[in-house]
Design a protein around this motif. Structure first.
Motif, PDB file in Angstrom:
ATOM      1  N   ARG A  21       0.863  -1.171   0.000  1.00 29.72           N
ATOM      2  CA  ARG A  21       0.000   0.000   0.000  1.00 29.72           C
ATOM      3  C   ARG A  21       0.906   1.229   0.000  1.00 29.72           C
ATOM      4  N   ILE A  22       0.429   2.287  -0.613  1.00 31.86           N
ATOM      5  CA  ILE A  22       1.220   3.505  -0.587  1.00 31.86           C
ATOM      6  C   ILE A  22       0.904   4.265   0.696  1.00 31.86           C
ATOM      7  N   THR A  23       1.846   5.065   1.108  1.00 40.62           N
ATOM      8  CA  THR A  23       1.666   5.859   2.321  1.00 40.62           C
ATOM      9  C   THR A  23       0.836   7.098   1.998  1.00 40.62           C
ATOM     10  N   PRO A  24       0.266   7.726   3.007  1.00 37.61           N
ATOM     11  CA  PRO A  24      -0.450   8.976   2.758  1.00 37.61           C
ATOM     12  C   PRO A  24       0.451  10.039   2.115  1.00 37.61           C
ATOM     13  N   GLU A  25       1.713  10.052   2.493  1.00 32.73           N
ATOM     14  CA  GLU A  25       2.655  11.006   1.894  1.00 32.73           C
ATOM     15  C   GLU A  25       2.843  10.724   0.401  1.00 32.73           C
ATOM     16  N   GLN A  26       2.939   9.436   0.057  1.00 29.39           N
ATOM     17  CA  GLN A  26       3.070   9.074  -1.360  1.00 29.39           C
ATOM     18  C   GLN A  26       1.803   9.435  -2.126  1.00 29.39           C
ATOM     19  N   ALA A  27       0.644   9.247  -1.489  1.00 25.88           N
ATOM     20  CA  ALA A  27      -0.621   9.610  -2.127  1.00 25.88           C
ATOM     21  C   ALA A  27      -0.667  11.115  -2.367  1.00 25.88           C
ATOM     22  N   ALA A  28      -0.227  11.892  -1.399  1.00 30.88           N
ATOM     23  CA  ALA A  28      -0.194  13.347  -1.559  1.00 30.88           C
ATOM     24  C   ALA A  28       0.735  13.728  -2.716  1.00 30.88           C
ATOM     25  N   ASP A  29       1.871  13.042  -2.820  1.00 27.51           N
ATOM     26  CA  ASP A  29       2.790  13.298  -3.944  1.00 27.51           C
ATOM     27  C   ASP A  29       2.112  12.997  -5.265  1.00 27.51           C
ATOM     28  N   GLU A  30       1.458  11.823  -5.348  1.00 32.18           N
ATOM     29  CA  GLU A  30       0.782  11.420  -6.582  1.00 32.18           C
ATOM     30  C   GLU A  30      -0.312  12.405  -6.970  1.00 32.18           C
ATOM     31  N   LEU A  31      -0.990  12.968  -5.981  1.00 28.52           N
ATOM     32  CA  LEU A  31      -2.075  13.909  -6.241  1.00 28.52           C
ATOM     33  C   LEU A  31      -1.580  15.337  -6.439  1.00 28.52           C
ATOM     34  N   GLY A  32      -0.284  15.550  -6.227  1.00 31.09           N
ATOM     35  CA  GLY A  32       0.276  16.885  -6.441  1.00 31.09           C
ATOM     36  C   GLY A  32      -0.050  17.867  -5.333  1.00 31.09           C
ATOM     37  N   ILE A  33      -0.283  17.372  -4.137  1.00 28.67           N
ATOM     38  CA  ILE A  33      -0.574  18.252  -2.998  1.00 28.67           C
ATOM     39  C   ILE A  33       0.763  18.714  -2.431  1.00 28.67           C
ATOM     40  N   THR A  34       1.103  19.978  -2.683  1.00 29.25           N
ATOM     41  CA  THR A  34       2.410  20.489  -2.278  1.00 29.25           C
ATOM     42  C   THR A  34       2.336  21.525  -1.167  1.00 29.25           C
ATOM     43  N   ASP A  35       1.204  22.193  -1.037  1.00 25.49           N
ATOM     44  CA  ASP A  35       1.061  23.199   0.021  1.00 25.49           C
ATOM     45  C   ASP A  35       1.210  22.500   1.374  1.00 25.49           C
ATOM     46  N   PRO A  36       2.117  22.976   2.238  1.00 26.95           N
ATOM     47  CA  PRO A  36       2.374  22.286   3.510  1.00 26.95           C
ATOM     48  C   PRO A  36       1.132  22.114   4.383  1.00 26.95           C
ATOM     49  N   ALA A  37       0.292  23.128   4.474  1.00 25.34           N
ATOM     50  CA  ALA A  37      -0.907  23.024   5.309  1.00 25.34           C
ATOM     51  C   ALA A  37      -1.896  22.016   4.720  1.00 25.34           C
ATOM     52  N   GLU A  38      -2.139  22.095   3.415  1.00 26.81           N
ATOM     53  CA  GLU A  38      -3.059  21.167   2.764  1.00 26.81           C
ATOM     54  C   GLU A  38      -2.528  19.737   2.851  1.00 26.81           C
ATOM     55  N   ARG A  39      -1.232  19.606   2.710  1.00 28.11           N
ATOM     56  CA  ARG A  39      -0.608  18.291   2.764  1.00 28.11           C
ATOM     57  C   ARG A  39      -0.788  17.672   4.150  1.00 28.11           C
ATOM     58  N   LYS A  40      -0.587  18.484   5.205  1.00 25.82           N
ATOM     59  CA  LYS A  40      -0.733  17.996   6.576  1.00 25.82           C
ATOM     60  C   LYS A  40      -2.166  17.546   6.834  1.00 25.82           C
ATOM     61  N   VAL A  41      -3.148  18.341   6.380  1.00 30.37           N
ATOM     62  CA  VAL A  41      -4.557  17.970   6.543  1.00 30.37           C
ATOM     63  C   VAL A  41      -4.845  16.665   5.812  1.00 30.37           C
ATOM     64  N   PHE A  42      -4.368  16.565   4.573  1.00 37.46           N
ATOM     65  CA  PHE A  42      -4.600  15.358   3.765  1.00 37.46           C
ATOM     66  C   PHE A  42      -4.001  14.128   4.444  1.00 37.46           C
ATOM     67  N   VAL A  43      -2.745  14.228   4.861  1.00 38.62           N
ATOM     68  CA  VAL A  43      -2.065  13.088   5.476  1.00 38.62           C
ATOM     69  C   VAL A  43      -2.767  12.685   6.769  1.00 38.62           C
ATOM     70  N   ASN A  44      -3.108  13.655   7.616  1.00 38.92           N
ATOM     71  CA  ASN A  44      -3.794  13.335   8.878  1.00 38.92           C
ATOM     72  C   ASN A  44      -5.154  12.708   8.637  1.00 38.92           C
ATOM     73  N   MET A  45      -5.917  13.259   7.709  1.00 37.93           N
ATOM     74  CA  MET A  45      -7.247  12.712   7.428  1.00 37.93           C
ATOM     75  C   MET A  45      -7.136  11.300   6.857  1.00 37.93           C
ATOM     76  N   THR A  46      -6.190  11.090   5.975  1.00 31.99           N
ATOM     77  CA  THR A  46      -5.996   9.770   5.374  1.00 31.99           C
ATOM     78  C   THR A  46      -5.632   8.740   6.441  1.00 31.99           C
ATOM     79  N   ARG A  47      -4.750   9.121   7.341  1.00 28.64           N
ATOM     80  CA  ARG A  47      -4.370   8.201   8.426  1.00 28.64           C
ATOM     81  C   ARG A  47      -5.568   7.897   9.318  1.00 28.64           C
ATOM     82  N   THR A  48      -6.346   8.917   9.645  1.00 25.64           N
ATOM     83  CA  THR A  48      -7.522   8.724  10.491  1.00 25.64           C
ATOM     84  C   THR A  48      -8.523   7.799   9.813  1.00 25.64           C
ATOM     85  N   LEU A  49      -8.808   8.041   8.538  1.00 30.73           N
ATOM     86  CA  LEU A  49      -9.775   7.222   7.819  1.00 30.73           C
ATOM     87  C   LEU A  49      -9.306   5.789   7.654  1.00 30.73           C
TER      88      LEU A  49
END
Length: 153
Positions: free
Chosen positions: A111-139
């Motif tokens: 499985r890919i990590t939330p960080e890898q998913a953020a990379d694949e989706l092109g999420i580069t903004d640090p705040a947006e990336r942190k929200v995405f990674v945290n939400m993905t881990r929670t879900l």
């Protein structure tokens, strides 16, 4: 003994139900783009050949369902008719939809990590990336109970 006018190259045009369907699809696509293909003298084939950079004889063969084996021709065609190249490869029978999917999204055991998913989706903004990674881990930690309805339902 071979006749002198007999083709000896291994790249003879393929005619099949798939190629015939491709020719029909291409005809519809060209007509939708405004090329008049109602008769050989209507000018649509030669106009498309000129606009696409393909030879008139190649365009005629494609429309007849005589498929080329050269994927460069199919790439040029895809660009000219404004259809994604992979779609043209599938319609031409070069690839099946399953083969295309396997190439586009290779199967992985890991499985890919939330960080890898953020990379694949092109999420580069640090705040947006942190929200995405945290939400993905929670879900991924919390699966709904059997009786609980999912949001997507």
């Amino acid at each position: 003994m071979k006749k002198s006018n007999e083709r000896t190259t291994p790249h003879q045009p393929r005619t099949s139900a798939q190629a015939h369907k491709f020719g029909e699809w291409l005809t519809q696509r060209l007509e939708a783009l405004g090329y008049n293909l109602s008769s050989p003298r209507s000018g649509g084939r030669s106009a498309f050949a000129e606009a696409s950079g393909l030879s008139a004889s190649t365009v005629t063969r494609l429309l007849r369902g005589e498929m080329p084996t050269d994927t460069r021709i199919l790439r040029t065609l895809a660009e000219a008719i404004k259809v994604p190249y992979p779609e043209v490869l599938v319609r031409a029978g070069v690839l099946t939809r399953d083969e295309l999917a396997a190439v586009q999204v290779p199967m992985t055991k890991d499985r890919i990590t939330p960080e890898q998913a953020a990379d694949e989706l092109g999420i580069t903004d640090p705040a947006e990336r942190k929200v995405f990674v945290n939400m993905t881990r929670t879900l991924s930690r919390t699966a709904p109970d059997e009786g609980e309805q999912q949001l997507a339902d």
